[in-house]
Design a protein around this motif. Structure first.
Motif, mmCIF file in Angstrom:
data_model
loop_
_atom_site.group_PDB
_atom_site.id
_atom_site.type_symbol
_atom_site.label_atom_id
_atom_site.label_comp_id
_atom_site.label_asym_id
_atom_site.label_seq_id
_atom_site.Cartn_x
_atom_site.Cartn_y
_atom_site.Cartn_z
ATOM 1 N N ASN A 10 7.543 -29.313 3.436
ATOM 2 C CA ASN A 10 6.339 -28.907 2.680
ATOM 3 C C ASN A 10 6.496 -29.162 1.186
ATOM 4 O OD1 ASN A 10 5.885 -27.835 5.171
ATOM 5 N ND2 ASN A 10 5.593 -25.722 4.499
ATOM 6 N N TYR A 11 7.733 -29.154 0.730
ATOM 7 C CA TYR A 11 7.979 -29.222 -0.703
ATOM 8 C C TYR A 11 7.929 -30.640 -1.246
ATOM 9 C CZ TYR A 11 8.306 -24.324 -0.418
ATOM 10 O OH TYR A 11 7.945 -23.015 -0.218
ATOM 11 N N ALA A 12 7.764 -31.620 -0.337
ATOM 12 C CA ALA A 12 7.459 -32.971 -0.812
ATOM 13 C C ALA A 12 6.047 -32.943 -1.401
ATOM 14 C CB ALA A 12 7.579 -33.968 0.332
ATOM 15 N N ASN A 13 5.158 -32.196 -0.744
ATOM 16 C CA ASN A 13 3.790 -32.018 -1.237
ATOM 17 C C ASN A 13 3.788 -31.213 -2.550
ATOM 18 O OD1 ASN A 13 1.325 -29.703 -0.795
ATOM 19 N ND2 ASN A 13 0.675 -31.829 -0.714
ATOM 20 N N SER A 14 4.509 -30.105 -2.566
ATOM 21 C CA SER A 14 4.603 -29.298 -3.796
ATOM 22 C C SER A 14 5.193 -30.123 -4.935
ATOM 23 C CB SER A 14 5.505 -28.080 -3.567
ATOM 24 O OG SER A 14 4.851 -27.117 -2.779
ATOM 25 N N GLY A 15 6.200 -30.930 -4.597
ATOM 26 C CA GLY A 15 6.890 -31.738 -5.615
ATOM 27 C C GLY A 15 5.946 -32.746 -6.267
ATOM 28 N N LEU A 16 5.082 -33.369 -5.472
ATOM 29 C CA LEU A 16 4.131 -34.338 -6.042
ATOM 30 C C LEU A 16 3.195 -33.650 -7.033
ATOM 31 C CD1 LEU A 16 3.259 -36.425 -2.846
ATOM 32 C CD2 LEU A 16 4.411 -37.280 -4.897
ATOM 33 N N ALA A 17 2.721 -32.465 -6.656
ATOM 34 C CA ALA A 17 1.810 -31.733 -7.541
ATOM 35 C C ALA A 17 2.542 -31.291 -8.813
ATOM 36 C CB ALA A 17 1.224 -30.525 -6.797
ATOM 37 N N LYS A 18 3.785 -30.882 -8.647
ATOM 38 C CA LYS A 18 4.565 -30.426 -9.811
ATOM 39 C C LYS A 18 4.829 -31.599 -10.765
ATOM 40 C CE LYS A 18 6.954 -27.200 -11.935
ATOM 41 N NZ LYS A 18 6.660 -25.782 -12.141
ATOM 42 N N SER A 22 -5.877 -23.022 -3.094
ATOM 43 C CA SER A 22 -4.837 -22.588 -2.169
ATOM 44 C C SER A 22 -3.778 -21.783 -2.929
ATOM 45 C CB SER A 22 -4.231 -23.786 -1.443
ATOM 46 O OG SER A 22 -3.254 -23.370 -0.523
ATOM 47 N N GLU A 23 -2.956 -22.454 -3.724
ATOM 48 C CA GLU A 23 -1.857 -21.749 -4.414
ATOM 49 C C GLU A 23 -1.206 -22.666 -5.443
ATOM 50 O OE1 GLU A 23 0.946 -20.633 -1.339
ATOM 51 O OE2 GLU A 23 1.370 -22.705 -0.852
ATOM 52 N N GLY A 24 -0.099 -22.212 -6.019
ATOM 53 C CA GLY A 24 0.683 -23.051 -6.920
ATOM 54 C C GLY A 24 1.658 -23.886 -6.094
ATOM 55 N N THR A 25 2.624 -24.511 -6.752
ATOM 56 C CA THR A 25 3.572 -25.343 -5.991
ATOM 57 C C THR A 25 4.683 -24.500 -5.374
ATOM 58 O OG1 THR A 25 5.014 -25.804 -7.883
ATOM 59 C CG2 THR A 25 3.151 -27.295 -7.557
ATOM 60 N N GLY A 26 4.838 -23.275 -5.862
ATOM 61 C CA GLY A 26 5.843 -22.371 -5.295
ATOM 62 C C GLY A 26 5.457 -20.932 -5.563
ATOM 63 N N GLY A 72 5.293 -14.779 -6.961
ATOM 64 C CA GLY A 72 6.309 -15.462 -6.160
ATOM 65 C C GLY A 72 7.670 -14.900 -6.504
ATOM 66 N N THR A 73 8.605 -15.118 -5.611
ATOM 67 C CA THR A 73 9.945 -14.587 -5.840
ATOM 68 C C THR A 73 10.540 -15.146 -7.126
ATOM 69 O OG1 THR A 73 10.299 -14.271 -3.501
ATOM 70 C CG2 THR A 73 12.271 -14.477 -4.874
ATOM 71 N N ALA A 74 10.429 -16.464 -7.305
ATOM 72 C CA ALA A 74 11.014 -17.079 -8.495
ATOM 73 C C ALA A 74 10.179 -16.739 -9.721
ATOM 74 C CB ALA A 74 11.136 -18.591 -8.309
#
Ligand code: PMP
Length: 303
Positions: free
Chosen positions: A161-169, A190-194, A254-256
């Motif tokens: 899933n984080y390949a998708n988040s990574g592109l947005a980031k 939807s949400e942020g990247t993390g 988010g946790t982070a």
């Protein structure tokens, strides 16, 4: 990153620099890993992991979705998390358990390979930058859409899933922003990247429901309960892009990122920049994670 000393790998604590995997590990090639991110906080009664059991439960659900056999019970995983924090002597830290399809067969089919697990801990300050928690972050709405449940299950915290988040980031950072806000394939927020996202309007907070292709964040669920406790109404509702621009306040959870105000979206300043409700929720969250609110002591697992 800041190195710590020990990493838990398949039941043993090994030296940080020896926590290695083979380059033909299945997960490295096909994204076949599920993971968690938790935080351990310094409290008056010693280090405490925030919502440890809930994070382990989500790891188990993620592994079930991908038919991965974790080979450890939730209880064993929770104990291993605490043992890892202890072994590194941290009073507070970030915790990253990951279960990954290991080295063996290299074809796409993950099923012939064993699942292995590791737990690393390290010092991690404010994820979105030093000033983010107090002054807020600048965001853009990404041109990338959040993965659709028709392609990848958004509720499983899978590395793929984080390949998708990574592109947005990447897009956001290259354009000079701190973070991206990602719409789903229906075009709603939807949400942020993390991180999950919340809108504050006229004293009411709202956040997208699971059907908006979000990861069901544990911080998000905590915010919903804390808001109820503070007497702040919270709704799960579809959020339109334009509603971001006209919100009184926006924040990520988010946790982070913990609870981070958003001060700008696509060049529009959000509200008057004071974030009173966000700040109120930040301070009640801080009281809970620091063990200063007995009502929510059930969320703390002392190391
Ligand atoms: N969405 C995504 C995509 C995430 O990676 C995270 C971080 N795990 C979240 C939301 C927030 O979840 P949590 O509050 O459980 O950390």
């Amino acid at each position: 990153m800041d190195k710590a000393t020990k990493i838990w790998m398949n039941g043993e604590l090994v030296d940080w620099d020896n926590a290695r995997v083979h380059v033909l590990t299945h997960a490295l090639h096909y994204g076949t890993a599920v993971f968690e991110g938790m935080r351990c906080y310094k409290t008056a009664k010693g280090p405490a992991v925030f919502r440890l059991r809930d994070h382990v439960a989500r790891l188990v659900r993620s592994s079930k979705t991908y038919l991965m056999d974790l080979r450890y019970t939730p209880d064993q995983i929770a104990q291993a998390v605490k043992a890892t924090v202890k072994a590194n002597g941290f009073e507070e830290c970030y915790i990253r358990p990951i279960a990954y399809v290991s080295y063996g067969e290299i074809g796409v089919n993950p099923l012939p390979n064993k699942t292995e697990m590791s737990i690393a801990v390290w010092r991690w300050g404010a994820y979105l930058g030093k000033d983010a928690l107090s002054n807020g972050v600048r965001c853009m709405v990404s041109s990338w859409r959040r993965i659709s449940p028709e392609s990848l299950p958004p509720q499983a915290k899978c590395s793929a899933n984080y390949a998708n988040s990574g592109l947005a980031k990447i897009e956001a950072v290259k354009a000079g922003y701190d973070e991206a806000i990602v719409l789903n394939t229906n075009g709603s927020v939807s949400e942020g990247t993390g991180e999950n996202i919340f809108v504050v309007k006229d004293g009411v907070i709202s956040t997208p429901p699971p059907s908006a292709a979000i990861l069901r964040g544990i911080t998000r669920e905590s915010v919903i309960e804390l808001a109820a406790d503070e007497g702040i109404e919270c709704r799960l509702s579809e959020i339109l892009r334009e509603e971001l621009y006209t919100a009184d306040e926006l924040f990520f959870s988010g946790t982070a990122a913990e609870i981070t105000p958003i001060r700008e979206v696509d060049g529009r300043k959000i509200g008057d920049g004071t974030f009173p409700i966000t700040k109120k929720l930040q301070s009640s969250f801080e009281a809970v994670v620091r063990g200063r609110n007995d009502k929510f002591s059930k969320w703390l697992d002392y190391v």
